[in-house]
Design a protein around this motif. Structure first.
Motif, PDB file in Angstrom:
ATOM      1  N   LEU A  64       0.813  -1.153   0.061  1.00  0.00           N
ATOM      2  CA  LEU A  64       0.279  -0.077  -0.027  1.00  0.00           C
ATOM      3  C   LEU A  64       0.776   1.278   0.103  1.00  0.00           C
ATOM      4  CD1 LEU A  64      -3.011   0.807   0.251  1.00  0.00           C
ATOM      5  CD2 LEU A  64      -2.669   0.984   2.659  1.00  0.00           C
ATOM      6  N   LYS A  65       0.636   2.079  -0.999  1.00  0.00           N
ATOM      7  CA  LYS A  65       1.454   3.309  -1.086  1.00  0.00           C
ATOM      8  C   LYS A  65       0.468   4.439  -1.055  1.00  0.00           C
ATOM      9  CE  LYS A  65       4.971   5.803  -3.566  1.00  0.00           C
ATOM     10  NZ  LYS A  65       6.006   5.917  -4.716  1.00  0.00           N
ATOM     11  N   MET A 125      -9.308   2.986   5.513  1.00  0.00           N
ATOM     12  CA  MET A 125      -8.925   3.646   6.603  1.00  0.00           C
ATOM     13  C   MET A 125      -8.210   4.645   6.425  1.00  0.00           C
ATOM     14  SD  MET A 125      -9.626   3.259   9.721  1.00  0.00           S
ATOM     15  CE  MET A 125      -9.698   4.941  10.015  1.00  0.00           C
ATOM     16  N   ALA A 126      -6.987   4.613   5.497  1.00  0.00           N
ATOM     17  CA  ALA A 126      -6.122   5.541   5.328  1.00  0.00           C
ATOM     18  C   ALA A 126      -6.664   6.658   4.568  1.00  0.00           C
ATOM     19  CB  ALA A 126      -5.056   4.905   4.372  1.00  0.00           C
ATOM     20  N   ARG A 127      -7.748   6.444   3.571  1.00  0.00           N
ATOM     21  CA  ARG A 127      -8.565   7.485   3.117  1.00  0.00           C
ATOM     22  C   ARG A 127      -9.450   8.154   4.055  1.00  0.00           C
ATOM     23  NH1 ARG A 127      -9.339  10.964  -1.238  1.00  0.00           N
ATOM     24  NH2 ARG A 127     -11.443  11.148  -1.730  1.00  0.00           N
ATOM     25  N   ALA A 128      -9.861   7.714   5.089  1.00  0.00           N
ATOM     26  CA  ALA A 128     -10.641   8.393   6.299  1.00  0.00           C
ATOM     27  C   ALA A 128      -9.749   9.360   6.986  1.00  0.00           C
ATOM     28  CB  ALA A 128     -11.119   7.401   7.064  1.00  0.00           C
ATOM     29  N   ILE A 144       7.701  10.724   3.652  1.00  0.00           N
ATOM     30  CA  ILE A 144       7.521  10.365   5.131  1.00  0.00           C
ATOM     31  C   ILE A 144       6.029  10.642   5.544  1.00  0.00           C
ATOM     32  CG2 ILE A 144       8.318  11.715   7.276  1.00  0.00           C
ATOM     33  CD1 ILE A 144      10.759  12.458   5.841  1.00  0.00           C
ATOM     34  N   MET A 145       5.332  11.478   5.141  1.00  0.00           N
ATOM     35  CA  MET A 145       3.820  11.435   5.528  1.00  0.00           C
ATOM     36  C   MET A 145       3.050  10.162   5.145  1.00  0.00           C
ATOM     37  SD  MET A 145       2.785  15.441   4.841  1.00  0.00           S
ATOM     38  CE  MET A 145       2.936  15.561   3.216  1.00  0.00           C
ATOM     39  N   GLY A 146       3.411   9.772   4.018  1.00  0.00           N
ATOM     40  CA  GLY A 146       2.830   8.502   3.394  1.00  0.00           C
ATOM     41  C   GLY A 146       2.937   7.504   4.366  1.00  0.00           C
ATOM     42  N   ILE A 147       4.474   7.395   4.844  1.00  0.00           N
ATOM     43  CA  ILE A 147       4.684   6.303   5.460  1.00  0.00           C
ATOM     44  C   ILE A 147       3.964   6.126   6.952  1.00  0.00           C
ATOM     45  CG2 ILE A 147       6.632   4.896   6.748  1.00  0.00           C
ATOM     46  CD1 ILE A 147       6.446   4.207   3.889  1.00  0.00           C
ATOM     47  N   LYS A 148       3.968   7.552   7.597  1.00  0.00           N
ATOM     48  CA  LYS A 148       3.307   7.680   8.654  1.00  0.00           C
ATOM     49  C   LYS A 148       1.901   7.351   8.733  1.00  0.00           C
ATOM     50  CE  LYS A 148       3.232   9.489  13.150  1.00  0.00           C
ATOM     51  NZ  LYS A 148       4.428   8.784  13.897  1.00  0.00           N
TER      52      LYS A 148
END
Length: 541
Positions: free
Chosen positions: A434-435, A470-473, A490-494
């Motif tokens: 998931l990216k 869940m990431a979208r929400a 970095i934001m995406g990994i967090k």
């Protein structure tokens, strides 16, 4: 004990004076009612039932409805069968009109017509149509034409190495098994468009008969094949077995998510009976439609010619499309494709709240509730996930920086509380990558790329989709990261790690809720990938 409407009576056999029962004795009895009296009483009972809205007695019509109706089928069976019956009548009537138009186009009824040439043209157009149907059937298992794939190819050709733009998501066309409703509508559209082309053939002249009739026949064969292929999944959902929980659902994995309880057994399926009765209904509807078509053909053709036939077709085609849509709308499919899972996840996350706190009792949407919200029109994106979610992207698009970026995206199945990453030869990471591309000034919605690994099961597919939503929400509701000055990576990994922890905590409850309301999980019942989706394989995994 009385069996067979009072004809056979079983009585215990008396042994001597002690009145001990040693077995059963069969006694035949005579009926007190005459045949005419029985028929009259049966008709009266049917009429009373209809007035009360009770259709239980209809089960006594064995040639038209499944045995033990209505208890042997889904509650929406009556609505589905009624609309299918009306739609078949309209479709059969339209085909009578198109057949007459073709006969006029080939020259039947004119003195200049050559019988041998007309017969040869008729046979040739049938042969071409059947060949086209064979070619179409060979591609049905792939879900048909993938427009996203060809759109990407076209963009690559037109840009010719210039600036590349990020793909804005894709959507699943689905196969006849995963999305039978969409294919049923494809069948109805193909049949009506082919019928329209046949009706318009006389207006183009005799020299256009063979090409027009051949194309129309290809369309009809495509429609027949698509309808027959989608019919099995629809009938399975309407049958007794389709309305129950599956008998086998990958027990080794299900134990991880559900409570330790005895497996739920399924009742015997009556798919064959439902299919047979559907054939009977279709035959009766075809006979009625043919009769109506002959009447309309004689009336409109004699008075208005081809224009009258075309006007009659427009009315019949509208009725056919409307009835087909209404019929498949009420079918509660119990497998999960991307669109149905989108409806379930969107409702579940919004009802539970953004954080998905533990301990909140809530049920997921049932198959019947999802059927009311489902969209299945052909060649149209069914929901808004096409703007932010791409399923099955290639590795070069997900990790253009190389192996180091791939290692950062690998996630352990169980949270360990540290930030370490698993090596490529580990077997404990998730079966998906998931990216996450957080919202930015140029892209206010953000973007998520989800790609599964080889060997991903239905439970892995559910985990990946749950994580994506869940990431979208998280991105929509948490504005902390929107103003962050760190890089997008970095934001995406967090976001990835935070939402993965939430997913791990909530997944068992979600799986249990799905099974409780009747969704089928296991044995390939969950599919979210489209025809051009990729799956990755990691060596020594």
């Amino acid at each position: 004990m009385q069996l067979g409407r009072g004809r056979v009576l079983y009585k215990p056999v008396i042994n001597g004076d002690k009145h001990d029962t040693t077995g059963w004795e069969v006694h035949t009895t005579t009926l007190t009612l005459s045949k005419s009296s029985k028929q009259s009483s049966h008709i009266l009972s049917l009429m009373k039932s209809y007035k009360k809205g009770d259709f239980t007695n209809v089960r006594n019509v064995p040639f038209f409805l499944p045995a033990r109706y209505p208890h042997s089928v889904c509650p929406s069976y009556a609505t589905y069968a009624s609309y299918c019956f009306l739609g078949s009548i309209a479709g059969s009537s339209a085909m009578v009109l198109s057949t007459q138009a073709l006969l006029i186009a080939v020259g039947v009824g004119t003195q200049s017509a050559a019988p041998m040439a007309a017969a040869l043209n008729w046979v040739m157009k049938d042969g071409v149509g059947q060949l086209g149907g064979v070619i179409f059937a060979s591609h049905m298992g792939k879900g048909g034409m993938d427009f996203n794939y060809w759109r990407g190819k076209f963009s690559t050709w037109t840009l010719a190495g210039e600036r590349k733009t990020r793909q804005r998501g894709n959507f699943q066309q689905g196969t006849a098994d995963s999305n039978p409703k969409r294919w049923r509508m494809v069948a109805a559209l193909a049949l009506d468009l082919s019928t329209l082309l046949e009706i318009c053939t006389p207006m183009m002249g005799p020299e256009w008969f063979l090409p027009c009739a051949s194309v129309a026949n290809i369309g009809k064969n495509v429609g027949f094949l698509a309808a027959s292929a989608s019919r099995a999944a629809i009938h399975q959902s309407l049958s007794m077995g389709g309305s129950s929980l599956p008998a086998e659902t990958a027990e080794s994995e299900a134990e991880t998510y559900t409570k330790t309880s005895p497996p739920k057994t399924s009742v015997s399926s009556n798919l064959g009976d439902v299919t047979a009765k559907s054939g009977s209904q279709s035959i009766v509807a075809s006979l009625l439609g043919t009769a109506i078509g002959i009447f309309l053909s004689r009336t409109f053709c004699s008075d208005y010619g081809t224009a009258g036939i075309l006007a009659g077709f427009v009315v019949l085609s509208a009725a056919h499309q409307a009835c087909t849509y209404k019929a498949v709308k009420v079918v509660p499919l119990r497998s999960l494709d991307r669109h149905r899972l989108h409806i379930v996840l969107t409702s579940y996350i919004s009802e539970k709240g953004y954080g998905l706190e533990d301990g909140i009792p809530i049920k997921t949407l049932t198959p019947a509730q999802v059927a009311e919200k489902e969209s299945f029109l052909p060649m149209m994106p069914p929901d808004d996930s096409v703007r932010w979610l791409t399923v099955g992207d290639s590795l070069i698009n997900i990790c253009p920086s190389g192996v180091a970026e791939l290692e950062r995206l690998l996630l352990p199945k169980k949270s360990t509380g540290d930030e370490s990453r698993f090596a490529l030869d580990s077997k404990e990471y998730e079966k998906y990558i998931l990216k996450i591309h957080p919202p930015s000034e140029t892209d206010g919605d953000g973007m998520i790329q989800l790609t599964y690994l080889e060997g991903a099961t239905d439970f892995d597919i559910l985990r990946g989709m749950f994580h994506s939503y869940m990431a979208r929400a998280f991105m929509k509701n948490n504005h902390t990261y929107l103003d962050c000055e760190n890089s997008e990576c970095i934001m995406g990994i967090k976001i990835l790690t935070v939402t993965h922890t939430i997913m791990n905590r909530q997944m068992p409850m979600f799986i249990e809720c799905l099974q409780d309301v009747g969704w089928h999980i296991g044995n390939g019942c969950v599919t979210v990938e489209c025809g051009s989706s990729h799956r990755l394989m990691i060596e020594h995994a």
